[in-house]
Design an enzyme around this catalytic site. Structure first.
Site, PDB file in Angstrom:
ATOM      1  N   LYS A 106       0.835  -1.199   0.000  1.00 11.06           N
ATOM      2  CA  LYS A 106       0.000   0.000   0.000  1.00 11.06           C
ATOM      3  C   LYS A 106       0.877   1.260   0.000  1.00 11.06           C
ATOM      4  CE  LYS A 106      -3.760  -2.314   2.502  1.00 11.06           C
ATOM      5  NZ  LYS A 106      -4.637  -2.279   3.692  1.00 11.06           N
ATOM      6  N   TYR A 155     -12.484  -2.631  -3.044  1.00 10.32           N
ATOM      7  CA  TYR A 155     -13.023  -2.660  -1.680  1.00 10.32           C
ATOM      8  C   TYR A 155     -14.551  -2.530  -1.694  1.00 10.32           C
ATOM      9  CZ  TYR A 155      -8.493  -2.449   0.768  1.00 10.32           C
ATOM     10  OH  TYR A 155      -7.248  -2.731   1.300  1.00 10.32           O
ATOM     11  N   PHE A 214     -15.102   4.153   7.921  1.00 10.35           N
ATOM     12  CA  PHE A 214     -13.720   4.524   7.603  1.00 10.35           C
ATOM     13  C   PHE A 214     -13.444   4.539   6.093  1.00 10.35           C
ATOM     14  CE2 PHE A 214     -13.795  -0.069   8.498  1.00 10.35           C
ATOM     15  CZ  PHE A 214     -13.239  -0.591   7.329  1.00 10.35           C
ATOM     16  N   ARG A 251      -2.023 -14.852   3.872  1.00 12.68           N
ATOM     17  CA  ARG A 251      -2.772 -14.169   4.947  1.00 12.68           C
ATOM     18  C   ARG A 251      -2.040 -14.335   6.278  1.00 12.68           C
ATOM     19  NH1 ARG A 251      -6.726 -10.342   4.083  1.00 12.68           N
ATOM     20  NH2 ARG A 251      -7.562 -10.824   6.132  1.00 12.68           N
ATOM     21  N   THR A 287      -5.559  -7.926  10.383  1.00  9.65           N
ATOM     22  CA  THR A 287      -5.888  -6.612   9.793  1.00  9.65           C
ATOM     23  C   THR A 287      -5.430  -5.475  10.690  1.00  9.65           C
ATOM     24  OG1 THR A 287      -7.842  -7.587   8.749  1.00  9.65           O
ATOM     25  CG2 THR A 287      -7.807  -5.182   8.965  1.00  9.65           C
ATOM     26  N   ARG A 340       2.537  -7.123   8.937  1.00 16.49           N
ATOM     27  CA  ARG A 340       1.880  -6.058   9.706  1.00 16.49           C
ATOM     28  C   ARG A 340       2.408  -6.000  11.138  1.00 16.49           C
ATOM     29  NH1 ARG A 340      -4.091  -7.435   7.200  1.00 16.49           N
ATOM     30  NH2 ARG A 340      -4.003  -5.994   5.427  1.00 16.49           N
TER      31      ARG A 340
HETATM   32  P1  DAT Z   1      -7.729  -7.008   5.360  1.00 21.17           P
HETATM   33  O1  DAT Z   1      -6.908  -5.955   4.678  1.00 21.17           O
HETATM   34  O2  DAT Z   1      -6.979  -7.672   6.474  1.00 21.17           O
HETATM   35  O3  DAT Z   1      -8.307  -8.002   4.396  1.00 21.17           O
HETATM   36  P2  DAT Z   1     -10.361  -5.785   5.501  1.00 21.17           P
HETATM   37  O4  DAT Z   1     -10.613  -6.346   4.141  1.00 21.17           O
HETATM   38  O5  DAT Z   1     -11.380  -6.010   6.561  1.00 21.17           O
HETATM   39  O6  DAT Z   1      -8.960  -6.285   6.073  1.00 21.17           O
HETATM   40  O7  DAT Z   1     -10.170  -4.217   5.380  1.00 21.17           O
HETATM   41  C1  DAT Z   1      -9.460  -3.652   4.299  1.00 21.17           C
HETATM   42  C2  DAT Z   1      -8.611  -2.533   4.799  1.00 21.17           C
HETATM   43  O8  DAT Z   1      -9.437  -1.501   5.327  1.00 21.17           O
HETATM   44  C3  DAT Z   1      -7.685  -2.894   5.945  1.00 21.17           C
HETATM   45  O9  DAT Z   1      -6.502  -3.525   5.499  1.00 21.17           O
HETATM   46  C4  DAT Z   1      -7.419  -1.567   6.562  1.00 21.17           C
HETATM   47  C5  DAT Z   1      -8.745  -0.841   6.390  1.00 21.17           C
HETATM   48  N1  DAT Z   1      -9.545  -0.951   7.613  1.00 21.17           N
HETATM   49  C6  DAT Z   1     -10.208  -2.028   8.070  1.00 21.17           C
HETATM   50  N2  DAT Z   1     -10.824  -1.776   9.227  1.00 21.17           N
HETATM   51  C7  DAT Z   1     -10.526  -0.488   9.527  1.00 21.17           C
HETATM   52  C8  DAT Z   1     -10.851   0.399  10.594  1.00 21.17           C
HETATM   53  N3  DAT Z   1     -11.620  -0.003  11.611  1.00 21.17           N
HETATM   54  N4  DAT Z   1     -10.355   1.653  10.566  1.00 21.17           N
HETATM   55  C9  DAT Z   1      -9.585   2.087   9.551  1.00 21.17           C
HETATM   56  N5  DAT Z   1      -9.250   1.315   8.488  1.00 21.17           N
HETATM   57  C10 DAT Z   1      -9.700   0.055   8.489  1.00 21.17           C
HETATM   58 MG    MG Z   2      -9.773  -7.834   2.938  1.00 18.70          MG
END
Ligand code: DAT
Ligand code: MG
Length: 201
Positions: A60, A100, A108, A136, A142, A153
């Protein structure tokens, strides 16, 4: 859809859970369950690992700005996975919203969109046995606060809003994301010289 009598299914579960996967598989097949649907669940003795599974990994904007691209690629190379696609790009709002799509209603999301389109990302496709699940695990939780040390991470970040890297979370997700980010001609099929030393094929 395949409908099985409950007694057949219960027998399958019983045999499978007691470690007799071969017998469990046979009982399903003799009840008319299509063999093609069992391809991913063969017993250990006959299983040939699917080394062609692919996943999408993206460094990213925070990872690129912090010059972490090399270290992240190194982790996947060192693990033995095969790089089959790689490019750097500035993501458009359209692509990001497709990527997304499930998060569009999250509070967010506007900040996520702004951050993900704020600078270049490096996006890759890695190939190998169970690469979706393994990557993963390598990437970590996350929320970096929960991420284990040793994961990307867990080693390089401390806040969920800047967690350095993306990894597809399922086989279906990986296929969808790879098609979204890459054209077919951008992905290479090539033979690794160490192929027989990283996996029994
Ligand atoms: P991942 O990236 O582990 O698959 P995700 O698909 O649930 O997780 O979310 C995508 C991205 O969105 C994550 O990498 C970071 C951001 N994100 C998720 N939850 C968040 C939050 N509560 N506040 C801010 N950003 C968030
Ligand atoms: Mg995801």
């Amino acid at each position: 859809m395949v409908l099985l009598p409950r007694c057949v299914f219960n027998r399958f579960l019983q045999q499978f859970n007691s470690g007799n996967q071969e017998k469990a598989t046979k009982s399903l097949l003799s009840a008319g369950f299509p063999s093609a649907l069992l391809a991913g669940h063969r017993s250990k003795a006959t299983a040939v690992p699917d080394v062609r599974e692919r996943t999408l990994i993206a460094v990213k904007p925070d990872g690129v700005q912090r010059r972490l691209v090399g270290q992240i690629i190194q982790r996947f190379e060192r693990r033995g996975f095969k790089l089959v696609g790689l490019k750097m790009l500035q993501v458009s709002d359209t692509l990001l919203s497709q990527h997304y799509t499930e998060l569009r209603t999250k509070p967010f999301y506007p900040r996520l969109l702004q951050y993900m389109t704020s600078g270049p990302v490096v996006v890759m496709v890695w190939e190998g046995h169970k690469v979706v699940q393994a990557s993963r695990t390598m990437v970590g939780h996350t929320n970096p606060v929960e991420a284990q040390a040793g994961t990307v991470r867990g080693d390089f970040s401390f806040h969920v809003s800047r967690n350095v890297v993306h990894a597809s979370d399922s086989l279906e997700g990986a296929q969808r994301e790879i098609q979204l980010w890459f054209q077919k001609k951008e992905l290479l099929n090539w033979e690794c010289c160490d192929q027989t030393f990283t996996c029994e094929v």
